[in-house]
Design a protein around this motif. Structure first.
Motif, PDB file in Angstrom:
ATOM      1  N   ASN A 110      -6.427  10.552  11.424  1.00  0.00           N
ATOM      2  CA  ASN A 110      -7.712   9.909  11.667  1.00  0.00           C
ATOM      3  C   ASN A 110      -7.565   8.599  12.432  1.00  0.00           C
ATOM      4  OD1 ASN A 110      -6.607   8.284   9.732  1.00  0.00           O
ATOM      5  ND2 ASN A 110      -8.203   8.611   8.186  1.00  0.00           N
ATOM      6  N   GLN A 111      -6.430   8.440  13.118  1.00  0.00           N
ATOM      7  CA  GLN A 111      -6.210   7.272  13.952  1.00  0.00           C
ATOM      8  C   GLN A 111      -5.643   7.710  15.297  1.00  0.00           C
ATOM      9  OE1 GLN A 111      -3.608   4.597  11.848  1.00  0.00           O
ATOM     10  NE2 GLN A 111      -5.209   3.905  10.449  1.00  0.00           N
ATOM     11  N   ASP A 112      -5.930   6.904  16.325  1.00  0.00           N
ATOM     12  CA  ASP A 112      -5.379   7.196  17.640  1.00  0.00           C
ATOM     13  C   ASP A 112      -3.850   7.183  17.593  1.00  0.00           C
ATOM     14  OD1 ASP A 112      -7.736   7.529  19.052  1.00  0.00           O
ATOM     15  OD2 ASP A 112      -7.936   5.397  19.489  1.00  0.00           O
ATOM     16  N   ALA A 113      -3.261   8.005  18.443  1.00  0.00           N
ATOM     17  CA  ALA A 113      -1.804   8.067  18.515  1.00  0.00           C
ATOM     18  C   ALA A 113      -1.248   6.778  19.114  1.00  0.00           C
ATOM     19  CB  ALA A 113      -1.391   9.256  19.378  1.00  0.00           C
ATOM     20  N   PHE A 114      -0.066   6.372  18.650  1.00  0.00           N
ATOM     21  CA  PHE A 114       0.659   5.255  19.245  1.00  0.00           C
ATOM     22  C   PHE A 114       1.541   5.815  20.356  1.00  0.00           C
ATOM     23  CE2 PHE A 114       4.550   2.577  19.316  1.00  0.00           C
ATOM     24  CZ  PHE A 114       3.955   1.431  19.828  1.00  0.00           C
ATOM     25  N   LEU A 115       1.260   5.436  21.579  1.00  0.00           N
ATOM     26  CA  LEU A 115       1.954   6.033  22.720  1.00  0.00           C
ATOM     27  C   LEU A 115       3.338   5.443  22.938  1.00  0.00           C
ATOM     28  CD1 LEU A 115      -1.045   6.293  25.219  1.00  0.00           C
ATOM     29  CD2 LEU A 115      -0.125   8.039  23.677  1.00  0.00           C
ATOM     30  N   LEU A 120       1.459   3.699  29.704  1.00  0.00           N
ATOM     31  CA  LEU A 120       0.504   4.759  29.374  1.00  0.00           C
ATOM     32  C   LEU A 120      -0.775   4.155  28.815  1.00  0.00           C
ATOM     33  CD1 LEU A 120       2.843   7.357  27.623  1.00  0.00           C
ATOM     34  CD2 LEU A 120       1.928   7.476  29.948  1.00  0.00           C
ATOM     35  N   ASP A 121      -1.895   4.746  29.201  1.00  0.00           N
ATOM     36  CA  ASP A 121      -3.197   4.266  28.753  1.00  0.00           C
ATOM     37  C   ASP A 121      -3.993   5.430  28.179  1.00  0.00           C
ATOM     38  OD1 ASP A 121      -5.436   2.608  28.381  1.00  0.00           O
ATOM     39  OD2 ASP A 121      -6.225   3.115  30.365  1.00  0.00           O
ATOM     40  N   LEU A 122      -4.466   5.280  26.941  1.00  0.00           N
ATOM     41  CA  LEU A 122      -5.328   6.280  26.316  1.00  0.00           C
ATOM     42  C   LEU A 122      -6.775   5.932  26.611  1.00  0.00           C
ATOM     43  CD1 LEU A 122      -5.884   8.662  24.342  1.00  0.00           C
ATOM     44  CD2 LEU A 122      -5.888   6.957  22.506  1.00  0.00           C
ATOM     45  N   TYR A 179       2.979  14.377  24.479  1.00  0.00           N
ATOM     46  CA  TYR A 179       1.674  13.894  24.927  1.00  0.00           C
ATOM     47  C   TYR A 179       0.538  14.811  24.461  1.00  0.00           C
ATOM     48  CZ  TYR A 179       4.514  10.923  27.952  1.00  0.00           C
ATOM     49  OH  TYR A 179       5.434  10.014  28.415  1.00  0.00           O
ATOM     50  N   GLY A 180       0.801  16.109  24.402  1.00  0.00           N
ATOM     51  CA  GLY A 180      -0.222  17.025  23.912  1.00  0.00           C
ATOM     52  C   GLY A 180      -0.566  16.740  22.461  1.00  0.00           C
ATOM     53  N   ARG A 181       0.448  16.508  21.656  1.00  0.00           N
ATOM     54  CA  ARG A 181       0.231  16.164  20.242  1.00  0.00           C
ATOM     55  C   ARG A 181      -0.540  14.843  20.129  1.00  0.00           C
ATOM     56  NH1 ARG A 181       2.589  16.829  15.038  1.00  0.00           N
ATOM     57  NH2 ARG A 181       4.001  18.458  15.823  1.00  0.00           N
ATOM     58  N   ALA A 182      -0.160  13.846  20.932  1.00  0.00           N
ATOM     59  CA  ALA A 182      -0.836  12.547  20.887  1.00  0.00           C
ATOM     60  C   ALA A 182      -2.300  12.684  21.276  1.00  0.00           C
ATOM     61  CB  ALA A 182      -0.129  11.567  21.820  1.00  0.00           C
ATOM     62  N   LEU A 183      -2.559  13.496  22.275  1.00  0.00           N
ATOM     63  CA  LEU A 183      -3.943  13.704  22.701  1.00  0.00           C
ATOM     64  C   LEU A 183      -4.758  14.380  21.603  1.00  0.00           C
ATOM     65  CD1 LEU A 183      -5.707  13.502  25.416  1.00  0.00           C
ATOM     66  CD2 LEU A 183      -5.456  15.972  25.412  1.00  0.00           C
ATOM     67  N   MET A 184      -4.190  15.418  20.979  1.00  0.00           N
ATOM     68  CA  MET A 184      -4.872  16.105  19.888  1.00  0.00           C
ATOM     69  C   MET A 184      -5.137  15.151  18.723  1.00  0.00           C
ATOM     70  SD  MET A 184      -5.716  19.297  20.377  1.00  0.00           S
ATOM     71  CE  MET A 184      -5.820  19.954  18.705  1.00  0.00           C
ATOM     72  N   GLN A 185      -4.183  14.265  18.440  1.00  0.00           N
ATOM     73  CA  GLN A 185      -4.359  13.311  17.355  1.00  0.00           C
ATOM     74  C   GLN A 185      -5.547  12.397  17.641  1.00  0.00           C
ATOM     75  OE1 GLN A 185      -0.833  11.156  16.115  1.00  0.00           O
ATOM     76  NE2 GLN A 185      -2.052   9.436  15.334  1.00  0.00           N
ATOM     77  N   SER A 186      -5.663  11.924  18.882  1.00  0.00           N
ATOM     78  CA  SER A 186      -6.757  11.021  19.220  1.00  0.00           C
ATOM     79  C   SER A 186      -8.100  11.735  19.200  1.00  0.00           C
ATOM     80  CB  SER A 186      -6.507  10.388  20.592  1.00  0.00           C
ATOM     81  OG  SER A 186      -5.352   9.563  20.541  1.00  0.00           O
ATOM     82  N   LEU A 187      -8.143  12.966  19.675  1.00  0.00           N
ATOM     83  CA  LEU A 187      -9.387  13.738  19.619  1.00  0.00           C
ATOM     84  C   LEU A 187      -9.775  14.022  18.167  1.00  0.00           C
ATOM     85  CD1 LEU A 187      -8.835  16.277  22.543  1.00  0.00           C
ATOM     86  CD2 LEU A 187     -10.526  14.425  22.473  1.00  0.00           C
ATOM     87  N   ALA A 189      -9.082  12.141  15.646  1.00  0.00           N
ATOM     88  CA  ALA A 189      -9.573  10.878  15.087  1.00  0.00           C
ATOM     89  C   ALA A 189     -11.046  10.674  15.418  1.00  0.00           C
ATOM     90  CB  ALA A 189      -8.740   9.714  15.610  1.00  0.00           C
ATOM     91  N   ARG A 190     -11.441  10.998  16.657  1.00  0.00           N
ATOM     92  CA  ARG A 190     -12.857  10.886  17.021  1.00  0.00           C
ATOM     93  C   ARG A 190     -13.690  11.889  16.237  1.00  0.00           C
ATOM     94  NH1 ARG A 190     -10.453   7.453  19.064  1.00  0.00           N
ATOM     95  NH2 ARG A 190     -10.995   6.141  20.830  1.00  0.00           N
ATOM     96  N   ALA A 191     -13.198  13.095  16.096  1.00  0.00           N
ATOM     97  CA  ALA A 191     -13.951  14.131  15.380  1.00  0.00           C
ATOM     98  C   ALA A 191     -14.162  13.741  13.926  1.00  0.00           C
ATOM     99  CB  ALA A 191     -13.220  15.468  15.470  1.00  0.00           C
TER     100      ALA A 191
END
Length: 231
Positions: A110-115, A120-122, A179-187, A189-191
């Protein structure tokens, strides 16, 4: 595993609502089953059905054979039966590599990924804003950017209790770096800012490996059938 027929139909309906909203597809339910006009792909209709009995299968097949740009996607485990029915109706199998997958959202971050990389910019943005008409409560697009290169991107739609993920992609030169895992984690978190309980997505063969590692499970193969003239 494959979900029961009624459950699978409910999951298909939720996924279809989120998927078409994220892609701005025109939809139609005139046959009694969901169909999406895929102007960005085939330019024609793709129909969806779960565990079809012979009569509804034949009815949808009759719609599909009217154009070699149409398709019928069948959710369910009895692939051999669907292919046999398809051959009788003038269709053939284009693919059976995709899987409908689900996850309990309580297991997701439930938190954005730490890149861990200052280069890199999320970037996450809400699609359409709060006042744009949609069957979904909210839609988000996210990307991980390095300079002018989009390293990874994806979307999620909130539909009732469901978070529907779509178009999760990683740039070919940046794959297998998390990066795919990090992106899924951030999405995710928004959901999870909404009272969602279940995540849904349609996964390619490559995507399935990532999602399994993140706790997702397959609920059904997807058999894609097209007019035999197209094969």
């Amino acid at each position: 595993m494959t979900a029961g027929s009624t459950e699978l139909e409910e999951l298909l309906d939720a996924w279809f609502a989120g998927w078409t909203a994220l892609r701005s597809y025109r939809t139609d339910f005139g046959t009694g089953y969901p169909a999406a006009l895929r102007m960005d792909r085939s330019g024609d209709w793709e129909y969806f059905i779960c565990n079809p009995e012979p009569a509804p299968f034949a009815m949808l097949a009759a719609q599909v054979v009217q154009s070699d740009r149409r398709a019928l996607s069948v959710l369910g485990s009895d692939v051999h039966r669907y292919v046999r029915q398809a051959h009788e109706a003038g269709l053939g199998m284009l693919s059976v590599s995709e899987q409908m997958m689900m996850v309990r959202m309580e297991t997701q971050d439930n938190q954005d990924a730490f890149l861990g990389d200052p280069d890199l910019d999320l970037q996450v943005r809400r699609i359409g804003g709060r006042r744009v008409a949609s069957v979904c409560q909210a839609r988000f697009a996210a990307s991980i950017v390095q300079g002018t290169v989009t390293v990874a991107s994806g979307k999620v739609a909130i539909y009732g209790d469901y978070a529907v993920f779509d178009q999760i992609e990683t740039h070919a030169a940046h794959r297998r770096r998390g990066y795919g895992r990090a992106l899924m984690q951030s999405l995710s978190a928004r959901a999870k800012e909404f009272p969602v309980t279940t995540g849904l997505l349609l996964a390619s063969t490559d995507g399935q490996r990532l999602y399994y590692k993140m706790g997702w499970r397959s609920i059904s193969p997807v058999t894609v059938l097209v007019p035999r003239a197209k094969l």
